[in-house]
Design an enzyme around this catalytic site. Structure first.
Site, PDB file in Angstrom:
ATOM      1  N   HIS A 145      44.314 -30.022 -30.006  1.00 30.73           N
ATOM      2  CA  HIS A 145      45.290 -30.987 -30.523  1.00 30.73           C
ATOM      3  C   HIS A 145      46.162 -31.558 -29.416  1.00 30.73           C
ATOM      4  O   HIS A 145      46.748 -32.626 -29.584  1.00 30.73           O
ATOM      5  CB  HIS A 145      46.132 -30.375 -31.659  1.00 30.73           C
ATOM      6  CG  HIS A 145      47.208 -29.438 -31.251  1.00 30.73           C
ATOM      7  ND1 HIS A 145      47.070 -28.058 -31.262  1.00 30.73           N
ATOM      8  CD2 HIS A 145      48.476 -29.661 -30.842  1.00 30.73           C
ATOM      9  CE1 HIS A 145      48.200 -27.490 -30.882  1.00 30.73           C
ATOM     10  NE2 HIS A 145      49.069 -28.448 -30.624  1.00 30.73           N
TER      11      HIS A 145
ATOM     12  N   ASP B  92      40.922 -24.230 -31.427  1.00 32.16           N
ATOM     13  CA  ASP B  92      41.868 -25.231 -30.903  1.00 32.16           C
ATOM     14  C   ASP B  92      41.919 -25.172 -29.377  1.00 32.16           C
ATOM     15  O   ASP B  92      42.891 -24.700 -28.792  1.00 32.16           O
ATOM     16  CB  ASP B  92      43.252 -24.996 -31.516  1.00 32.16           C
ATOM     17  CG  ASP B  92      44.143 -26.229 -31.406  1.00 32.16           C
ATOM     18  OD1 ASP B  92      43.751 -27.176 -30.706  1.00 32.16           O
ATOM     19  OD2 ASP B  92      45.222 -26.228 -32.020  1.00 32.16           O
TER      20      ASP B  92
ATOM     21  N   SER C  91      52.235 -25.223 -27.258  1.00 28.17           N
ATOM     22  CA  SER C  91      50.828 -25.461 -27.583  1.00 28.17           C
ATOM     23  C   SER C  91      50.026 -25.592 -26.295  1.00 28.17           C
ATOM     24  O   SER C  91      50.411 -26.329 -25.385  1.00 28.17           O
ATOM     25  CB  SER C  91      50.680 -26.732 -28.411  1.00 28.17           C
ATOM     26  OG  SER C  91      51.193 -26.563 -29.704  1.00 28.17           O
TER      27      SER C  91
END
Length: 732
Positions: A80, A215, A666
C-alpha cells in the site's frame, strides 16, 4: 497443549507495559536495560548511531517507511506504500494493480513516478538554542522568528543539493532538531504482487485480526553514474547503500523480542483532554462524513469507468484507510473511556502541580484558552478550506502563491515556495495527470461547495466568483463552465504558469486562475490569524510540556516525544492478545487462513497461482514446524515440560507484536534481537487504534507481514529468483 500455551503467552501481555514509546535513536542507551530484558542483543549505542547498521539502511518515503535489502539499492516496503507507484504504471493494457508486476531484470524496472523520493536520514542535530535565540514576545513576530531561524539552518544544511533538510519541533516546541537526509530522486518499481494479495481482505480486514495480507513490494533506488542522486535517466545506475539489512529466513517465534525503526507520523499522547473531546465530538465525525461521501462517489463512478477506477485507486486506498481509522477511533472512544482516562491523568498532574509551587499553576487553564480559540478557528475555516478542494483550484492557488512569493528574496519566502521547493512543485503539477478526471474532480468539488453553502461562515469573494447568491444560477452548470474554459487541465499550461509573474495571474481570463486571485487575500488573512495563534502556542505548549516531563520523570514513566514524522525506534515482543471475553488472538496466521477466507470475490479473491501453491503444498524450505518457543523454561513453572508446542506446519503469513507504532510506520522493518529483518509493519489491530491518544499495553498490537511469507511468495509463487539472489539470507 494450544490452550496451555495461549494462557501462558497471554500472561506475557502484562510485561508489555514497558513497551510503550516511540524513541528518538539517541535515546537508545538510556533504555538499554529495557531492550536487554526483551532479548534485543544489538548494542543500544549501535542503534543510536545513524551511520551504522541497521539504522543507515532504514529510509523514509515521505509518507511511509522502507529499508535497503541489497547492495544494489533494492528497497522493501508495503504494497500500500507502493500503491501510487503501481498505479502510475498501470494502464488498461497492463493492469499491474490487478495482475501484479515483476521486473526480471533491472532494465525492465520503470519509474515509480516523478514525485517518488527516498530519504536517508544521516544526521539529527539539536538546534533548540539556535531556534529559540532572541525570540520576540509579539506572537506573529515570534512565529516568524522561529520560521526564519529554521530557514537559515535549512539553507546552510542544504548547501549540497543532494540533501533535504528540515527543522522539526519535539515535545510541542520545547526542543527543535535539524534533520539532514540524502534525497534519492530516481525511484523505480521492481516487484509488487497483485492487490488481491497485497490488499487481501481489503477494507473489511483493515485494522482487523487475524490477517492474511501480503502487504509488501520492492522498489529500487537509482543515482547518476557518479554515484550522486540525480533525476530519472536511462543512464542512471543502482544506488549502493552504506549498508543493507540481513534477512532472517527463519523469522521469529512467539515471545521473541523485536524492534521496529521507521517514521511514525503523528500522535497526541501529551495533548489535553479538551483536545481529545474536540477530536472525538466534532473533528473525527465531521471528517468521517466527508470521506465516506467521497469514497461512495468515486466507487460509483469507477464502476462505470475503468479508467477512473485506475486513476483514483491510490486516493481510494488512502481515503478508505483514513475512514477505517476514524471509525475505529470513534468506536474505541466509546468502548474505552479514553476521555475519562485522560481527564484522570490530567487531574493527577494538577494535583502534583500544586505540590510544586515554583511552577506555573495555571499552565493548563492558559493553554486551554488558546486551544479553544484554535478549535473555533478551525471549525470556522473548515468548510471554506474544503470549498477550495478542486485539484485545479488547488493548483491555481499554489501557482499564484508562488508568483507572489517570488517577489521576495528567497530567504523571506514562505516555506514550500522557496527555490528548494520548485522541483517538487513541478513534480506535483506533472503528477496530476495520473490521478485526475474532470468528472470526478467536479463532482467532489460540488459536494464540498454544497457543504460550504449549508453553514454560516461564508466568504464574499468565493460567493461572488461562483455567483452563488444568484438563485437562478445552477451551481453545477457554473462549474461546468469553469472546467470547460480552463487551460489548467493541460500539463504544459500548468507548468508554464510556474514562470509567470503576479501580473499575468491578475490579468488572466482563466476561471480557476481568476478564482485563485480573488481568494488570495482571504486565504492570507486566515493564514496570518493561524500564525498569530501558533506564535502564542509556541510559548504556552513548551511551558506545559516542561512541567509534564518533570511529572513523568517523578513517576518513572517513559518520556519520549509524540510522533512527528521523524525517525524513531520502538521495541516489544511477538505476542497475541485478549481481544474480548473468552477470545484470545494468536500471534501468527498461516496459509490455510487464506484458503478459508477466499470466496473468489473481491476483497477475498486470492489469485489462482497462490491457491494452487497452497493446495499442492509447495512450501519449500519456508515451512515452519512450530511458531512457539521450546516449552522448557518459564512455561515449565506452569505446565508439564513433557508437553510439546502444537505443530504449525505452514508458512506464517502475518504476526502480531507489542511494538509501539502509528501511521507512517507502514513499511517499517521489524527486526529480531540481532537486528535482522523478520517482517514489515503494515497495520494495527482495531482495539489499538486509540493508541494515538493513549497507549494500552494489554491490547495494543501492531500487525506485520512475516518475512517467511514474503520469501515464499518470491520463491514458490512469483519465482522472483533474480531478487532472492540479491538478498543476504541468514538462518538461526
Amino acid at each position: 497443549m494450544r490452550i496451555a500455551l495461549v494462557a501462558a503467552l497471554a500472561l506475557t501481555s502484562g510485561i508489555a507495559a514497558a513497551d510503550e514509546g516511540q524513541w528518538q535513536p539517541y535515546q537508545m542507551p538510556s533504555i538499554a536495560d529495557k531492550l536487554s530484558e526483551r532479548g534485543i542483543d544489538i548494542p543500544a549505542e549501535q542503534l543510536a548511531d545513524l551511520t551504522r547498521y541497521p539504522m543507515n539502511a532504514v529510509v523514509g518515503l515521505g509518507y511511509c517507511t522502507a529499508s535497503f535489502v541489497s547492495p544494489q539499492g533494492l528497497v522493501v516496503t508495503n504494497h500500500h506504500c507502493a500503491y501510487k507507484a503501481i498505479q502510475y504504471n498501470t494502464k488498461t493494457e497492463h493492469n499491474y494493480l490487478e495482475q501484479g508486476f515483476l521486473a526480471t531484470s533491472m532494465d525492465k524496472e520503470p519509474s515509480a513516478g516523478p514525485n517518488e523520493r527516498l530519504y536517508i536520514t544521516e544526521a539529527v542535530t539539536d538546534v533548540t538554542a539556535s531556534i529559540m535565540k532572541d525570540l520576540s514576545q509579539d506572537p506573529l513576530t515570534r512565529y516568524e522568528d522561529i520560521q526564519n531561524h529554521s530557514k537559515a539552518l535549512i539553507k546552510s544544511c542544504e548547501a549540497d543539493d543532494n540533501y533535504r533538510c528540515n527543522v522539526r519541533s519535539f515535545h510541542n516546541g520545547l526542543e527543535y532538531y535539524l534533520i539532514k537526509q540524502l534525497m534519492i530522486r530516481d525511484v523505480r518499481l521492481v516487484y509488487a504482487p497483485p492487490k488481491s494479495i497485497g490488499g487481501f481482505g481489503g477494507d473489511i480486514d483493515n485494522y482487523e485480526y487475524p490477517r492474511h495480507s501480503g502487504d509488501f513490494a520492492f522498489l529500487r533506488a537509482y543515482v547518476g553514474k557518479d554515484g550522486q542522486p540525480a533525476a530519472y535517466s536511462d543512464d542512471n545506475i543502482p544506488y549502493k547503500p552504506k549498508s543493507y539489512l540481513k534477512v532472517n529466513a527463519d523469522g521469529v517465534k512467539a515471545g521473541d523480542g523485536v524492534f521496529i525503526a521507521g517514521y511514525p507520523g503523528s500522535t497526541s499522547r501529551y495533548n489535553l483532554t479538551s483536545e481529545l473531546k474536540f477530536a472525538s465530538h466534532w473533528l473525527y465525525p465531521t471528517q468521517a462524513k466527508r470521506y465516506q461521501l467521497q469514497i461512495d462517489t468515486i466507487t460509483a463512478m469507477g464502476q462505470q469507468d475503468a479508467d477512473i477506477a485506475i486513476k483514483y485507486a491510490g486516493n481510494m486506498a488512502s481515503m478508505a484507510n483514513r475512514m477505517k481509522k476514524l471509525n475505529g477511533l470513534l468506536a474505541g472512544f466509546k468502548a474505552t473511556d479514553i476521555v475519562g482516562i485522560k481527564q484522570s491523568r490530567e487531574d493527577n498532574f494538577l494535583a502534583w502541580l500544586k505540590q510544586n509551587p515554583d511552577l506555573n499553576q495555571n499552565l493548563i487553564a492558559e493553554l486551554d484558552v488558546l486551544l479553544a480559540q484554535q478549535q473555533q478557528a478551525f471549525q470556522s475555516n473548515y468548510y471554506f478550506t474544503n470549498a477550495q478542494s478542486s485539484t485545479l483550484l488547488s493548483a491555481a492557488n499554489n501557482l499564484y502563491r508562488l508568483a507572489k512569493e517570488k517577489q521576495k528574496p528567497d530567504a523571506e519566502r514562505e516555506q514550500g515556495y522557496q527555490e528548494r521547493d520548485i522541483a517538487m512543485l513541478s513534480s506535483r503539477l506533472k503528477r496530476i495527470d495520473s490521478s485526475f478526471d474532470v468528472k470526478v474532480d467536479k463532482t467532489l468539488w460540488l459536494q464540498d461547495l454544497m457543504a460550504y453553502l449549508g453553514q454560516s461562515n461564508r466568504v464574499a469573494a468565493l460567493d461572488q466568483m461562483l455567483d452563488i447568491n444568484n438563485k437562478d444560477r445552477d451551481l453545477a452548470v457554473k462549474l461546468d463552465g469553469l472546467y470547460s474554459l480552463t487551460t489548467l487541465t493541460d500539463q504544459a499550461q500548468r507548468l508554464a504558469w510556474m514562470d509567470a509573474d503576479a501580473n499575468a495571474f491578475e490579468t488572466s481570463t482563466d476561471p480557476f486562475i481568476r478564482l485563485a486571485v480573488a481568494l488570495y487575500d482571504t486565504n492570507m488573512a486566515q493564514e496570518k490569524s493561524e500564525k498569530i495563534l501558533d506564535g502564542k502556542l509556541s510559548s504556552a505548549r513548551p511551558d506545559y510540556m516542561a512541567a509534564v516531563i518533570k511529572y513523568y520523570k517523578a513517576n518513572n514513566w517513559p518520556v519520549y516525544p509524540d510522533a512527528n514524522g521523524t525517525l524513531r525506534i520502538s521495541y516489544g515482543m511477538v505476542d497475541g492478545y485478549q481481544s474480548r471475553d473468552a477470545l484470545y488472538k494468536q500471534p501468527f496466521t498461516r496459509l490455510d487462513g487464506i484458503v478459508a477466507k477466499n470466496t473468489g470475490v473481491e476483497p477475498y479473491n486470492a489469485p489462482q497461482k497462490l491457491l494452487e501453491a497452497i493446495a499442492e503444498q509447495r512450501l519449500g524450505d519456508h515451512e515452519v514446524k512450530s511458531v512457539y518457543q521450546d516449552p522448557r523454561g518459564w512455561i515449565c513453572r506452569l505446565f508439564s515440560c513433557l508437553d510439546k508446542p502444537e505443530e504449525f506446519n505452514s508458512v506464517p503469513v502475518n504476526f502480531l507484536s507489542s511494538v509501539d507504532t502509528t501511521g507512517g510506520n507502514s513499511g517499517s522493518p521489524i527486526f529480531n534481537g540481532k537486528g535482522e529483518l523478520v517482517g514489515l509493519n503494515f497495520d494495527s489491530t482495531y482495539e489499538a487504534i486509540t493508541k494515538d491518544w493513549f497507549f494500552n499495553p494489554t491490547i495494543t498490537r501492531a500487525v506485520h507481514v512475516d518475512i517467511r511469507y514474503i520469501l515464499w511468495m518470491m520463491d514458490e509463487v512469483d519465482h522472483a529468483d533474480n531478487l532472492i539472489q540479491e538478498l543476504d539470507l541468514v538462518r538461526n
